[in-house]
Design a protein around this motif. Structure first.
Motif, PDB file in Angstrom:
ATOM      1  N   TRP A   1      25.328  93.273  64.111  1.00 33.96           N
ATOM      2  CA  TRP A   1      24.801  93.156  65.545  1.00 33.96           C
ATOM      3  C   TRP A   1      25.037  91.650  66.241  1.00 33.96           C
ATOM      4  N   ARG A   2      25.042  90.712  65.315  1.00 34.95           N
ATOM      5  CA  ARG A   2      24.944  89.492  65.951  1.00 34.95           C
ATOM      6  C   ARG A   2      26.586  88.881  65.979  1.00 34.95           C
ATOM      7  N   GLY A   3      27.399  89.825  65.360  1.00 31.12           N
ATOM      8  CA  GLY A   3      28.821  89.511  65.350  1.00 31.12           C
ATOM      9  C   GLY A   3      29.315  88.479  64.221  1.00 31.12           C
ATOM     10  N   ARG A   4      28.548  88.518  63.304  1.00 32.21           N
ATOM     11  CA  ARG A   4      28.724  87.558  61.978  1.00 32.21           C
ATOM     12  C   ARG A   4      29.045  88.378  60.959  1.00 32.21           C
ATOM     13  N   TRP A   5      29.964  89.337  60.960  1.00 30.50           N
ATOM     14  CA  TRP A   5      30.325  90.133  59.673  1.00 30.50           C
ATOM     15  C   TRP A   5      30.822  89.389  58.465  1.00 30.50           C
ATOM     16  N   GLN A   6      31.324  88.014  58.562  1.00 28.26           N
ATOM     17  CA  GLN A   6      31.728  87.285  57.679  1.00 28.26           C
ATOM     18  C   GLN A   6      30.788  86.807  56.741  1.00 28.26           C
ATOM     19  N   ALA A   7      29.340  87.064  57.152  1.00 29.09           N
ATOM     20  CA  ALA A   7      28.247  86.654  56.453  1.00 29.09           C
ATOM     21  C   ALA A   7      27.501  87.695  55.637  1.00 29.09           C
ATOM     22  N   ILE A   8      28.055  89.208  55.541  1.00 29.20           N
ATOM     23  CA  ILE A   8      27.490  90.058  55.052  1.00 29.20           C
ATOM     24  C   ILE A   8      27.557  90.127  53.532  1.00 29.20           C
ATOM     25  N   PRO A   9      28.861  89.531  52.820  1.00 37.26           N
ATOM     26  CA  PRO A   9      28.532  89.261  51.435  1.00 37.26           C
ATOM     27  C   PRO A   9      27.695  88.218  50.865  1.00 37.26           C
ATOM     28  N   LEU A  10      27.536  87.222  51.609  1.00 43.30           N
ATOM     29  CA  LEU A  10      26.805  86.109  51.426  1.00 43.30           C
ATOM     30  C   LEU A  10      25.230  86.566  51.571  1.00 43.30           C
ATOM     31  N   LEU A  11      24.985  87.342  52.724  1.00 44.72           N
ATOM     32  CA  LEU A  11      23.432  87.525  52.855  1.00 44.72           C
ATOM     33  C   LEU A  11      23.178  88.753  51.795  1.00 44.72           C
ATOM     34  N   THR A  12      23.875  89.651  51.525  1.00 45.52           N
ATOM     35  CA  THR A  12      23.698  90.656  50.506  1.00 45.52           C
ATOM     36  C   THR A  12      23.311  89.867  49.209  1.00 45.52           C
ATOM     37  N   VAL A  13      24.146  89.108  48.805  1.00 44.98           N
ATOM     38  CA  VAL A  13      23.950  88.393  47.238  1.00 44.98           C
ATOM     39  C   VAL A  13      22.702  87.464  47.430  1.00 44.98           C
ATOM     40  N   ALA A  14      22.421  86.897  48.625  1.00 44.24           N
ATOM     41  CA  ALA A  14      21.177  86.023  48.442  1.00 44.24           C
ATOM     42  C   ALA A  14      20.083  86.829  48.701  1.00 44.24           C
ATOM     43  N   SER A  15      20.164  88.151  49.236  1.00 47.92           N
ATOM     44  CA  SER A  15      18.894  88.991  49.254  1.00 47.92           C
ATOM     45  C   SER A  15      18.521  89.324  48.031  1.00 47.92           C
ATOM     46  N   ARG A  16      19.643  89.687  47.085  1.00 48.42           N
ATOM     47  CA  ARG A  16      19.463  90.158  45.614  1.00 48.42           C
ATOM     48  C   ARG A  16      18.888  88.964  45.045  1.00 48.42           C
ATOM     49  N   LEU A  17      19.248  87.752  45.226  1.00 54.85           N
ATOM     50  CA  LEU A  17      18.741  86.732  44.005  1.00 54.85           C
ATOM     51  C   LEU A  17      17.351  86.251  44.333  1.00 54.85           C
ATOM     52  N   VAL A  18      17.012  86.236  45.672  1.00 55.01           N
ATOM     53  CA  VAL A  18      15.850  85.606  46.089  1.00 55.01           C
ATOM     54  C   VAL A  18      14.768  86.435  45.640  1.00 55.01           C
ATOM     55  N   LEU A  19      15.103  87.739  45.291  1.00 54.26           N
ATOM     56  CA  LEU A  19      14.130  88.756  44.615  1.00 54.26           C
ATOM     57  C   LEU A  19      14.473  89.116  43.290  1.00 54.26           C
ATOM     58  N   GLU A  20      15.280  88.507  42.645  1.00 54.33           N
ATOM     59  CA  GLU A  20      15.917  88.777  41.265  1.00 54.33           C
ATOM     60  C   GLU A  20      15.036  88.271  40.139  1.00 54.33           C
ATOM     61  N   PRO A  21      14.439  89.007  39.176  1.00 62.98           N
ATOM     62  CA  PRO A  21      13.986  88.266  38.200  1.00 62.98           C
ATOM     63  C   PRO A  21      14.745  87.793  37.126  1.00 62.98           C
ATOM     64  N   GLY A  22      15.759  88.101  37.017  1.00 62.19           N
ATOM     65  CA  GLY A  22      16.607  87.579  35.978  1.00 62.19           C
ATOM     66  C   GLY A  22      17.232  85.948  36.239  1.00 62.19           C
ATOM     67  N   GLY A  23      17.511  85.377  35.152  1.00 63.40           N
ATOM     68  CA  GLY A  23      17.876  83.784  35.583  1.00 63.40           C
ATOM     69  C   GLY A  23      19.286  83.516  34.995  1.00 63.40           C
ATOM     70  N   ASN A  24      20.281  84.591  35.005  1.00 65.27           N
ATOM     71  CA  ASN A  24      21.395  84.518  34.465  1.00 65.27           C
ATOM     72  C   ASN A  24      22.469  83.675  35.244  1.00 65.27           C
ATOM     73  N   LYS A  25      23.136  82.857  34.813  1.00 64.35           N
ATOM     74  CA  LYS A  25      24.288  81.960  35.505  1.00 64.35           C
ATOM     75  C   LYS A  25      25.296  82.625  35.977  1.00 64.35           C
ATOM     76  N   TYR A  26      25.655  83.682  35.405  1.00 67.46           N
ATOM     77  CA  TYR A  26      26.697  84.272  36.191  1.00 67.46           C
ATOM     78  C   TYR A  26      26.712  85.100  37.518  1.00 67.46           C
ATOM     79  N   TYR A  27      25.346  85.120  37.935  1.00 67.60           N
ATOM     80  CA  TYR A  27      24.985  85.627  39.095  1.00 67.60           C
ATOM     81  C   TYR A  27      25.386  84.988  40.207  1.00 67.60           C
ATOM     82  N   ILE A  28      25.768  83.408  39.972  1.00 62.73           N
ATOM     83  CA  ILE A  28      26.369  82.644  40.976  1.00 62.73           C
ATOM     84  C   ILE A  28      27.652  82.997  41.548  1.00 62.73           C
ATOM     85  N   ALA A  29      28.384  83.716  40.547  1.00 63.48           N
ATOM     86  CA  ALA A  29      29.684  84.178  40.871  1.00 63.48           C
ATOM     87  C   ALA A  29      29.561  85.203  42.345  1.00 63.48           C
ATOM     88  N   GLY A  30      28.743  85.922  42.479  1.00 66.83           N
ATOM     89  CA  GLY A  30      28.538  86.548  43.728  1.00 66.83           C
ATOM     90  C   GLY A  30      28.170  85.704  44.943  1.00 66.83           C
TER      91      GLY A  30
END
Length: 379
Positions: free
Chosen positions: A270-299
């Motif tokens: 809606w804000r015209g920032r489609w380039q941020a969708i992958p970043l926002l999706t992964v950040a939304s997952r990790l801010v509520l992710e109970p795991g602490g694996n290093k490989y999550y940072i690849a996303g």
């Protein structure tokens, strides 16, 4: 001295590609020595899926018998062709293919920007920070499911930007079939132009997910146990930093991750920032992710390199550099776990700010050469 600097030119696209390829080979060699630490999950799941004669653990009973396998059936199917050659051969084969997937992903990201706006030297610099993190995922831990999910999701973004409705839905459906959390990228379908093509994208997504997953729920109702599988709430997780100290995954956590990712993704469209969708999706997952694996940072670095290259267009890939240093390299430095959790919270807050900053669609891209020229002029 200034005259010599002024004569410097960024490498040609071919030279930049060779540099990225060489850097990828270096990190492949580093990671493959003691790599494949998670490959046993894929051997277990693929072997069980192929053993349809086992009425307890095989075939469609695989998730009911082993809910710890939080991996999509597409990832197990991908392992099967190489499995007759042996587990080690299958692992090495997919380590090579997964490493190559990182190069393919960079090529897909490159195509998000028109030819006349591309800066291959800039992308090569961003790849220098991207590649170590990607190789840890693809080779070090050999998490094939995340590799497929991220690659297919970026391909879905390319398809959506090109206006291909059914292809976008299919690619995102396959990503979800490889790793369930990829359904959080569904806001990408909102980029498809025209309500008919957009509707087709959603329908194909639903069909692709249903074809892969419904047989397991029908074949063994115990498959629903996998939906409730809880992992340990790691001290380095963002949940701990936020004061949620449940020993295992709270029952509301996974639905909240999905809702948050879809909401922020839709807001980005809606804000015209489609380039941020992958970043926002992964950040939304990790801010509520109970795991602490290093490989999550690849996303995370997949999201940052897309935002850096196609969205922010700074003189340097600051987001990708910060994610690599602050979230990945920092995990190898002894420090309190709580700091890592707060770093993930900071990632989420920072990612949300891209929805608030004024965005000038018409501004020209900023290139490495342009940055160097302005710096010399200022000097």
């Amino acid at each position: 001295m200034l005259e010599r600097l002024h004569r410097l030119r960024p490498p040609s696209p071919r030279t930049a590609a060779y540099l990225v390829l060489a850097w990828a080979a270096v990190w492949f060699g580093i990671m493959v020595i003691r790599g494949g630490s998670s490959w046993h999950y894929f051997l277990q799941g693929a072997s069980a899926l192929a053993d349809a004669d086992d009425p307890v653990r095989g075939g469609l009973h695989v998730y009911a018998a082993a809910p710890i396998l939080q991996i999509g059936p597409l990832s197990f199917l991908a392992v099967l062709p190489l499995l007759p050659a042996g587990g080690l051969v299958a692992m090495l084969g997919w380590q090579i293919l997964s490493a190559a997937a990182g190069l393919l992903l960079l090529w897909l990201v490159r195509g998000l920007v028109p030819r006349w706006e591309r800066d291959d030297a800039w992308l090569a610099l961003a790849a220098a920070y991207f590649m170590p993190v990607w190789m840890f995922l693809a080779v070090g831990v050999a998490h094939l499911d995340d590799v497929l999910a991220l690659l297919l999701s970026v391909a879905a973004l390319r398809a959506a930007r090109a206006g291909h409705g059914w292809l976008t839905g299919l690619l995102l459906g396959l990503a979800t079939d490889a790793k369930p959390w990829a359904i959080g990228f569904a806001a990408l379908l909102l980029l498809v132009p025209g309500w008919r093509r957009r509707l087709a994208a959603f329908v194909v997504l639903g069909v692709a997910v249903a074809v892969a997953w419904v047989p397991f729920f029908v074949g063994d109702p115990g498959t629903s146990n996998a939906l409730r599988f809880a992992i340990q709430n790691h001290p380095a997780s963002a949940l701990h930093a936020l004061g949620i100290n449940d020993p295992y995954t709270p029952p509301w956590d996974r639905p909240a991750q999905l809702v948050l990712a879809l909401a922020l993704g839709a807001l980005a469209v809606w804000r015209g920032r489609w380039q941020a969708i992958p970043l926002l999706t992964v950040a939304s997952r990790l801010v509520l992710e109970p795991g602490g694996n290093k490989y999550y940072i690849a996303g995370v670095v997949v999201g940052t390199i897309i935002w850096d290259f196609a969205g922010a267009r700074h003189a340097l890939p600051w987001w990708t550099m910060s994610a690599c240093v602050g979230l990945f390299i920092a995990r190898w430095i002894p420090m309190p776990d709580l700091l890592h959790g707060w770093a993930l919270v900071a990632l989420f807050v920072s990612a949300c700010t891209v929805l608030l900053v004024p965005f000038d669609r018409a501004r020209p891209p900023v290139t490495l050469h342009g940055w160097r020229a302005r710096s010399l002029e200022h000097s």
